[in-house]
Design an enzyme around this catalytic site. Structure first.
Site, PDB file in Angstrom:
ATOM      1  N   LYS A 175     -51.081  20.224  -2.255  1.00  0.00           N
ATOM      2  CA  LYS A 175     -52.169  19.244  -2.406  1.00  0.00           C
ATOM      3  C   LYS A 175     -52.466  18.543  -1.074  1.00  0.00           C
ATOM      4  CE  LYS A 175     -49.846  16.930  -5.556  1.00  0.00           C
ATOM      5  NZ  LYS A 175     -48.595  17.741  -5.614  1.00  0.00           N
ATOM      6  N   ARG A 220     -37.952  15.125   4.167  1.00  0.00           N
ATOM      7  CA  ARG A 220     -38.041  14.038   3.189  1.00  0.00           C
ATOM      8  C   ARG A 220     -36.800  14.027   2.298  1.00  0.00           C
ATOM      9  NH1 ARG A 220     -44.047  14.430   0.551  1.00  0.00           N
ATOM     10  NH2 ARG A 220     -42.816  14.045  -1.322  1.00  0.00           N
ATOM     11  N   ARG A 223     -50.789  10.330 -12.297  1.00  0.00           N
ATOM     12  CA  ARG A 223     -49.642  11.179 -12.623  1.00  0.00           C
ATOM     13  C   ARG A 223     -49.165  10.935 -14.045  1.00  0.00           C
ATOM     14  NH1 ARG A 223     -47.684  11.929  -7.037  1.00  0.00           N
ATOM     15  NH2 ARG A 223     -45.951  13.359  -7.058  1.00  0.00           N
ATOM     16  N   ARG A 261     -40.052  22.314   3.920  1.00  0.00           N
ATOM     17  CA  ARG A 261     -41.032  21.373   4.500  1.00  0.00           C
ATOM     18  C   ARG A 261     -40.361  20.448   5.518  1.00  0.00           C
ATOM     19  NH1 ARG A 261     -44.696  17.820   0.666  1.00  0.00           N
ATOM     20  NH2 ARG A 261     -42.663  17.295  -0.231  1.00  0.00           N
ATOM     21  N   ARG A 296     -37.961  16.280  -9.636  1.00  0.00           N
ATOM     22  CA  ARG A 296     -39.424  16.107  -9.537  1.00  0.00           C
ATOM     23  C   ARG A 296     -40.152  17.116 -10.424  1.00  0.00           C
ATOM     24  NH1 ARG A 296     -39.950  16.788  -3.346  1.00  0.00           N
ATOM     25  NH2 ARG A 296     -42.196  16.506  -3.601  1.00  0.00           N
TER      26      ARG A 296
HETATM   27  P1  AP5 Z   1     -47.678  19.972   0.691  1.00  0.00           P
HETATM   28  O1  AP5 Z   1     -49.110  20.161   1.070  1.00  0.00           O
HETATM   29  O2  AP5 Z   1     -46.894  18.890   1.349  1.00  0.00           O
HETATM   30  O3  AP5 Z   1     -47.548  19.886  -0.910  1.00  0.00           O
HETATM   31  P2  AP5 Z   1     -47.897  18.701  -1.907  1.00  0.00           P
HETATM   32  O4  AP5 Z   1     -48.453  19.319  -3.136  1.00  0.00           O
HETATM   33  O5  AP5 Z   1     -48.744  17.670  -1.227  1.00  0.00           O
HETATM   34  O6  AP5 Z   1     -46.430  18.203  -2.177  1.00  0.00           O
HETATM   35  P3  AP5 Z   1     -45.803  16.750  -2.254  1.00  0.00           P
HETATM   36  O7  AP5 Z   1     -44.306  16.992  -2.295  1.00  0.00           O
HETATM   37  O8  AP5 Z   1     -46.272  15.860  -1.160  1.00  0.00           O
HETATM   38  O9  AP5 Z   1     -46.315  16.275  -3.584  1.00  0.00           O
HETATM   39  P4  AP5 Z   1     -45.615  15.360  -4.539  1.00  0.00           P
HETATM   40  O10 AP5 Z   1     -46.675  15.270  -5.550  1.00  0.00           O
HETATM   41  O11 AP5 Z   1     -44.288  15.726  -5.036  1.00  0.00           O
HETATM   42  O12 AP5 Z   1     -45.228  14.124  -3.624  1.00  0.00           O
HETATM   43  P5  AP5 Z   1     -46.011  12.786  -3.282  1.00  0.00           P
HETATM   44  O13 AP5 Z   1     -45.900  12.566  -1.844  1.00  0.00           O
HETATM   45  O14 AP5 Z   1     -47.329  12.758  -3.952  1.00  0.00           O
HETATM   46  O15 AP5 Z   1     -46.951  21.393   0.917  1.00  0.00           O
HETATM   47  C1  AP5 Z   1     -45.562  21.545   0.693  1.00  0.00           C
HETATM   48  C2  AP5 Z   1     -44.967  22.525   1.747  1.00  0.00           C
HETATM   49  O16 AP5 Z   1     -45.540  23.818   1.562  1.00  0.00           O
HETATM   50  C3  AP5 Z   1     -45.269  22.143   3.211  1.00  0.00           C
HETATM   51  O17 AP5 Z   1     -44.176  22.471   3.994  1.00  0.00           O
HETATM   52  C4  AP5 Z   1     -46.480  23.014   3.593  1.00  0.00           C
HETATM   53  O18 AP5 Z   1     -46.505  23.315   4.978  1.00  0.00           O
HETATM   54  C5  AP5 Z   1     -46.231  24.255   2.736  1.00  0.00           C
HETATM   55  N1  AP5 Z   1     -47.482  24.849   2.266  1.00  0.00           N
HETATM   56  C6  AP5 Z   1     -48.536  24.180   1.726  1.00  0.00           C
HETATM   57  N2  AP5 Z   1     -49.489  25.047   1.347  1.00  0.00           N
HETATM   58  C7  AP5 Z   1     -49.011  26.274   1.660  1.00  0.00           C
HETATM   59  C8  AP5 Z   1     -49.519  27.603   1.500  1.00  0.00           C
HETATM   60  N3  AP5 Z   1     -50.725  27.806   0.946  1.00  0.00           N
HETATM   61  N4  AP5 Z   1     -48.765  28.642   1.882  1.00  0.00           N
HETATM   62  C9  AP5 Z   1     -47.537  28.446   2.427  1.00  0.00           C
HETATM   63  N5  AP5 Z   1     -46.997  27.213   2.622  1.00  0.00           N
HETATM   64  C10 AP5 Z   1     -47.723  26.151   2.228  1.00  0.00           C
HETATM   65  O19 AP5 Z   1     -45.109  11.727  -4.073  1.00  0.00           O
HETATM   66  C11 AP5 Z   1     -43.812  11.407  -3.653  1.00  0.00           C
HETATM   67  C12 AP5 Z   1     -43.206  10.387  -4.605  1.00  0.00           C
HETATM   68  O20 AP5 Z   1     -43.991   9.166  -4.586  1.00  0.00           O
HETATM   69  C13 AP5 Z   1     -43.155  10.786  -6.082  1.00  0.00           C
HETATM   70  O21 AP5 Z   1     -42.035  11.594  -6.375  1.00  0.00           O
HETATM   71  C14 AP5 Z   1     -43.060   9.389  -6.732  1.00  0.00           C
HETATM   72  O22 AP5 Z   1     -41.779   8.841  -6.603  1.00  0.00           O
HETATM   73  C15 AP5 Z   1     -44.012   8.561  -5.890  1.00  0.00           C
HETATM   74  N6  AP5 Z   1     -45.385   8.620  -6.398  1.00  0.00           N
HETATM   75  C16 AP5 Z   1     -46.463   9.184  -5.760  1.00  0.00           C
HETATM   76  N7  AP5 Z   1     -47.554   9.074  -6.529  1.00  0.00           N
HETATM   77  C17 AP5 Z   1     -47.177   8.427  -7.671  1.00  0.00           C
HETATM   78  C18 AP5 Z   1     -47.864   8.056  -8.845  1.00  0.00           C
HETATM   79  N8  AP5 Z   1     -49.170   8.329  -9.003  1.00  0.00           N
HETATM   80  N9  AP5 Z   1     -47.175   7.425  -9.830  1.00  0.00           N
HETATM   81  C19 AP5 Z   1     -45.859   7.129  -9.664  1.00  0.00           C
HETATM   82  N10 AP5 Z   1     -45.140   7.498  -8.582  1.00  0.00           N
HETATM   83  C20 AP5 Z   1     -45.796   8.126  -7.577  1.00  0.00           C
END
Ligand code: AP5
Length: 209
Positions: free
Chosen positions: A13, A155, A88, A122, A166
């Site tokens: 994402k 991270r 979420r 990552r 997660r």
């Molecule tokens: P990346 O683009 O970083 O993936 P992502 O989907 O953004 O993953 P996140 O881990 O950031 O999402 P998340 O939803 O778990 O965490 P968030 O930060 O929102 O890609 C991942 C890896 O793959 C990278 O290394 C990239 O280079 C590689 N990659 C990407 N695309 C690729 C491709 N096409 N081919 C090959 N490689 C690829 O949330 C973190 C925490 O915050 C949550 O756990 C929670 O505690 C809190 N939080 C956030 N939002 C909320 C909410 N709405 N409510 C409550 N708690 C929340």
């Protein structure tokens, strides 16, 4: 364009949002990035949520909704935005309905096996948030950011135990949003297994008028 990027952790994402932000000239609002900025700055909110993020649990809805309400109230979000990682839960989706209409919800679809490979490899630059992968998108110099030259970090929630938690949290609390948005004719499934350029081409195609 007012968009939500939905999908499991590690589906890409944030990677696709970085491309879409430039293309559509709208802000990329990632709740994960907002929380991590608070943690880095040691704000009261950062202190409150640090352990929650480390475990991979969700921050309480009331806290998250208020943070997003404030961010969407800023001038740059008036005409469009990409919400990445919000909503979420059903309660967050209901709250968002009261804040803004939406043009579409992109649901990034990917198998758990690929997700685990993406998350465990990552790396990121702490100050800029730039994302790398040790195999799929390595930095020019191993372990260091291409532009700032700072050491890259892993991270805390990309450790294998937190990744499994997660994925469980996603199934239990976020997966029901797929039906929620499908019933409202907003959901658009996108296969997230290709390269970032291929995935972004699919996104542009489904969003074309
Ligand atoms: P990346 O683009 O970083 O993936 P992502 O989907 O953004 O993953 P996140 O881990 O950031 O999402 P998340 O939803 O778990 O965490 P968030 O930060 O929102 O890609 C991942 C890896 O793959 C990278 O290394 C990239 O280079 C590689 N990659 C990407 N695309 C690729 C491709 N096409 N081919 C090959 N490689 C690829 O949330 C973190 C925490 O915050 C949550 O756990 C929670 O505690 C809190 N939080 C956030 N939002 C909320 C909410 N709405 N409510 C409550 N708690 C929340």
């Amino acid at each position: 364009m007012k968009l939500v990027f939905l999908g499991p952790p590690g589906a890409g994402k944030g990677t696709i949002a970085a491309l879409a932000k430039e293309h559509y000239q709208i802000p990329h609002i990632s709740t994960g990035d907002l929380f991590r900025a608070h943690i880095k700055e040691h704000t009261p909110l950062g202190l409150e949520v640090e352990a929650i993020l480390g475990r991979g649990d969700l921050v309480p809805d009331s806290v998250t909704v208020e943070m997003v309400r404030q961010r969407l109230g800023e001038p740059d979000a008036a005409d469009g935005f990409i919400l990445d990682g919000f909503p979420r839960t059903i309660a967050q989706a209901d709250a968002l309905k009261g804040m803004s209409g939406l043009d579409g919800v992109i649901n990034f679809v990917l198998d758990d096996e690929v997700i685990i490979a993406r998350l465990s490899g990552r790396r990121m630059c702490k100050s800029t948030g730039r994302i790398y992968h040790i195999l799929y998108n390595p930095p020019k110099r191993e372990g260091f950011d291409d532009e700032t030259g700072e050491p890259l970090i892993q991270r805390a929630d990309d450790q294998i135990e937190a990744i499994h938690n997660r994925l469980e949290v996603y199934q239990r609390q976020t997966f029901p949003l797929i039906d929620y948005y499908r019933e409202r004719n907003l959901l658009i499934d996108v296969d997230a297994s290709g390269s970032p350029d291929e995935i972004f081409a699919l996104v542009k195609e489904v969003l074309a008028p």
